[in-house]
Design a protein around this motif. Structure first.
Motif, PDB file in Angstrom:
ATOM      1  N   UNK A   1       0.835  -1.214   0.000  1.00  0.00           N
ATOM      2  CA  UNK A   1       0.000   0.000   0.000  1.00  0.00           C
ATOM      3  C   UNK A   1       0.866   1.258   0.000  1.00  0.00           C
ATOM      4  N   UNK A   2       1.957   1.185   0.794  1.00  0.00           N
ATOM      5  CA  UNK A   2       2.874   2.330   0.871  1.00  0.00           C
ATOM      6  C   UNK A   2       3.489   2.606  -0.496  1.00  0.00           C
ATOM      7  N   UNK A   3       3.828   1.541  -1.200  1.00  0.00           N
ATOM      8  CA  UNK A   3       4.406   1.714  -2.538  1.00  0.00           C
ATOM      9  C   UNK A   3       3.419   2.417  -3.460  1.00  0.00           C
ATOM     10  N   UNK A   4       2.151   2.009  -3.385  1.00  0.00           N
ATOM     11  CA  UNK A   4       1.138   2.644  -4.231  1.00  0.00           C
ATOM     12  C   UNK A   4       1.078   4.143  -3.927  1.00  0.00           C
ATOM     13  N   UNK A   5       1.138   4.474  -2.645  1.00  0.00           N
ATOM     14  CA  UNK A   5       1.095   5.894  -2.270  1.00  0.00           C
ATOM     15  C   UNK A   5       2.325   6.638  -2.787  1.00  0.00           C
ATOM     16  N   UNK A   6       3.450   5.963  -2.679  1.00  0.00           N
ATOM     17  CA  UNK A   6       4.709   6.565  -3.150  1.00  0.00           C
ATOM     18  C   UNK A   6       4.662   6.804  -4.660  1.00  0.00           C
ATOM     19  N   UNK A   7       4.146   5.814  -5.391  1.00  0.00           N
ATOM     20  CA  UNK A   7       4.076   5.925  -6.848  1.00  0.00           C
ATOM     21  C   UNK A   7       3.064   6.980  -7.274  1.00  0.00           C
ATOM     22  N   UNK A   8       2.014   7.108  -6.490  1.00  0.00           N
ATOM     23  CA  UNK A   8       1.008   8.137  -6.783  1.00  0.00           C
ATOM     24  C   UNK A   8       1.670   9.513  -6.716  1.00  0.00           C
ATOM     25  N   UNK A   9       2.420   9.735  -5.642  1.00  0.00           N
ATOM     26  CA  UNK A   9       3.102  11.028  -5.483  1.00  0.00           C
ATOM     27  C   UNK A   9       4.125  11.223  -6.602  1.00  0.00           C
ATOM     28  N   UNK A  10       4.761  10.124  -7.017  1.00  0.00           N
ATOM     29  CA  UNK A  10       5.795  10.229  -8.054  1.00  0.00           C
ATOM     30  C   UNK A  10       5.187  10.587  -9.410  1.00  0.00           C
ATOM     31  N   UNK A  11       4.167   9.849  -9.856  1.00  0.00           N
ATOM     32  CA  UNK A  11       3.582  10.173 -11.166  1.00  0.00           C
ATOM     33  C   UNK A  11       2.779  11.473 -11.099  1.00  0.00           C
ATOM     34  N   UNK A  12       2.304  11.827  -9.914  1.00  0.00           N
ATOM     35  CA  UNK A  12       1.486  13.028  -9.774  1.00  0.00           C
ATOM     36  C   UNK A  12       2.298  14.304  -9.613  1.00  0.00           C
ATOM     37  N   UNK A  13       3.610  14.146  -9.493  1.00  0.00           N
ATOM     38  CA  UNK A  13       4.488  15.297  -9.265  1.00  0.00           C
ATOM     39  C   UNK A  13       4.325  16.337 -10.386  1.00  0.00           C
TER      40      UNK A  13
ATOM     41  N   UNK B   1      -4.733   4.885 -10.991  1.00  0.00           N
ATOM     42  CA  UNK B   1      -4.709   3.700 -11.853  1.00  0.00           C
ATOM     43  C   UNK B   1      -3.255   3.336 -12.215  1.00  0.00           C
ATOM     44  N   UNK B   2      -2.469   4.353 -12.560  1.00  0.00           N
ATOM     45  CA  UNK B   2      -1.071   4.104 -12.923  1.00  0.00           C
ATOM     46  C   UNK B   2      -0.275   3.631 -11.705  1.00  0.00           C
ATOM     47  N   UNK B   3      -0.499   4.283 -10.555  1.00  0.00           N
ATOM     48  CA  UNK B   3       0.262   3.929  -9.355  1.00  0.00           C
ATOM     49  C   UNK B   3       0.008   2.473  -8.972  1.00  0.00           C
TER      50      UNK B   3
ATOM     51  N   UNK C   1      13.856  -1.653  -6.635  1.00  0.00           N
ATOM     52  CA  UNK C   1      13.155  -1.225  -7.853  1.00  0.00           C
ATOM     53  C   UNK C   1      12.214  -0.058  -7.542  1.00  0.00           C
ATOM     54  N   UNK C   2      11.490  -0.170  -6.434  1.00  0.00           N
ATOM     55  CA  UNK C   2      10.562   0.886  -6.040  1.00  0.00           C
ATOM     56  C   UNK C   2      11.322   2.194  -5.846  1.00  0.00           C
ATOM     57  N   UNK C   3      12.452   2.097  -5.151  1.00  0.00           N
ATOM     58  CA  UNK C   3      13.214   3.295  -4.849  1.00  0.00           C
ATOM     59  C   UNK C   3      13.722   3.943  -6.135  1.00  0.00           C
ATOM     60  N   UNK C   4      14.270   3.121  -7.020  1.00  0.00           N
ATOM     61  CA  UNK C   4      14.845   3.674  -8.236  1.00  0.00           C
ATOM     62  C   UNK C   4      13.765   4.286  -9.137  1.00  0.00           C
TER      63      UNK C   4
END
Ligand SMILES: [Zn+2]
Length: 295
Positions: free
Chosen positions: A138-150, A161-163, A184-187
């Motif tokens: 779940x944390x990864x999804x949140x992290x990816x959301x912030x990343x693509x949403x930047x 959906x992307x996250x 992988x998540x971090x990179x």
């Protein structure tokens, strides 16, 4: 019947049904209510929010869930009238009618580059997703959301959906929350959030770069995708301008602007890639002119 009459009639029927503890009728009435579009004035006049608000804690689960849904929808309806502030006297109990922070408060600050709004997270965008049943995932999804949403102005549903898709792809590649997964998540998060990679993020959000492909990319490949995305963007800016000046496009509330939170958008579709690929949809916010695309 006017919306006001409908609301009053429904309110009286609902109060009667509640007195008689007729849950089935209550549910039917709520079903009819959810279809009515409200505004602050209507809610104030009919005072129906009070009745529905109380129902949110009703012991019947179905009833309370439906009441919550209606309250949420009505709040959205009210918030959508961004030109008028919501009257304070709306009696839907929780007083926090979400105030949309106007873009101007950000844009007027000279330090803030025009393209970047405040950081977007699942919290600030008030999106929720079905738990994977696993906290780190779940944390990864949140992290990816912030990343693509930047710096993105895209619809929150699209970002989510992307996250989710990125996390899922990584998880299935490594099969577990192991060190490889974490690396992988971090990179990916670093590269997506990188200030010099706006095109990469946009390609992922729009779908022009598939999540599967992204997850297999080397850092060099990401840089090359960034360059391609920049070229595409130049061509598309011209396209947006040309379209915007021309034909009147129908407004829709299908999309929610990621910048101002409004739901007044126009859109058009176009074949920008090869003929066997899906059309790209270009969305423009009528309120703040933010635009984004997806395919
Ligand atoms: Zn907007």
């Amino acid at each position: 019947m006017s919306a006001e009459e409908q609301l009053n009639k429904a309110k009286n029927a609902l109060q009667n049904a509640l007195k008689q503890e007729n849950t089935k009728t209550c549910l039917d009435i709520l079903d009819s209510l959810i279809k009515i579009k409200v505004n602050g004035e209507l809610l104030k006049k009919t005072d129906i929010g009070k009745t529905i608000g109380k129902l949110r804690t009703h012991q019947d689960m179905k009833l309370s869930i439906k009441a919550k849904t209606i309250v949420k929808k009505w709040k959205d309806d009210v918030v959508r009238q961004t030109d008028k502030p919501a009257p304070t006297s709306i009696r839907i109990e929780s007083p926090t009618i979400k105030k949309i922070s106007p873009v101007s408060s950000q844009a007027s600050s000279p330090k803030t580059p025009v393209m970047e709004g405040p950081p977007r997270t699942v919290k600030t965008d008030e999106v929720s997703f079905k738990s994977t049943g696993n906290v780190p995932r779940n944390k990864t999804i949140e992290l990816m959301y912030a990343a693509v949403g930047f710096g993105s102005g895209a619809d929150a549903d699209l970002l989510l959906k992307r996250a989710i898709s990125i996390e899922k792809t990584i998880y299935f590649e490594f099969g577990d929350i192991n060190q490889d997964y974490k690396n992988k998540v971090r990179s990916l998060a670093l590269n997506l959030k990188n200030k010099s990679n706006p095109g990469l993020r946009e390609s992922v959000v729009s779908g022009e770069l598939s999540v599967e492909k992204l997850c297999k990319m080397s850092v060099d490949a990401m840089a090359s995708e960034e360059a391609q995305a920049r070229d595409r963007k130049l061509a598309e800016e011209a396209l947006f301008k040309a379209r915007g000046a021309g034909s009147a496009q129908a407004e829709t509330d299908m999309f929610k602007c990621g910048k101002c939170g409004g739901r007044k958008c126009t859109y058009f579709q176009m074949q920008t890639r090869s003929a066997d690929e899906p059309m790209t949809t270009f969305v423009t916010c009528v309120i703040c002119s933010n635009h984004w695309k997806f395919c």
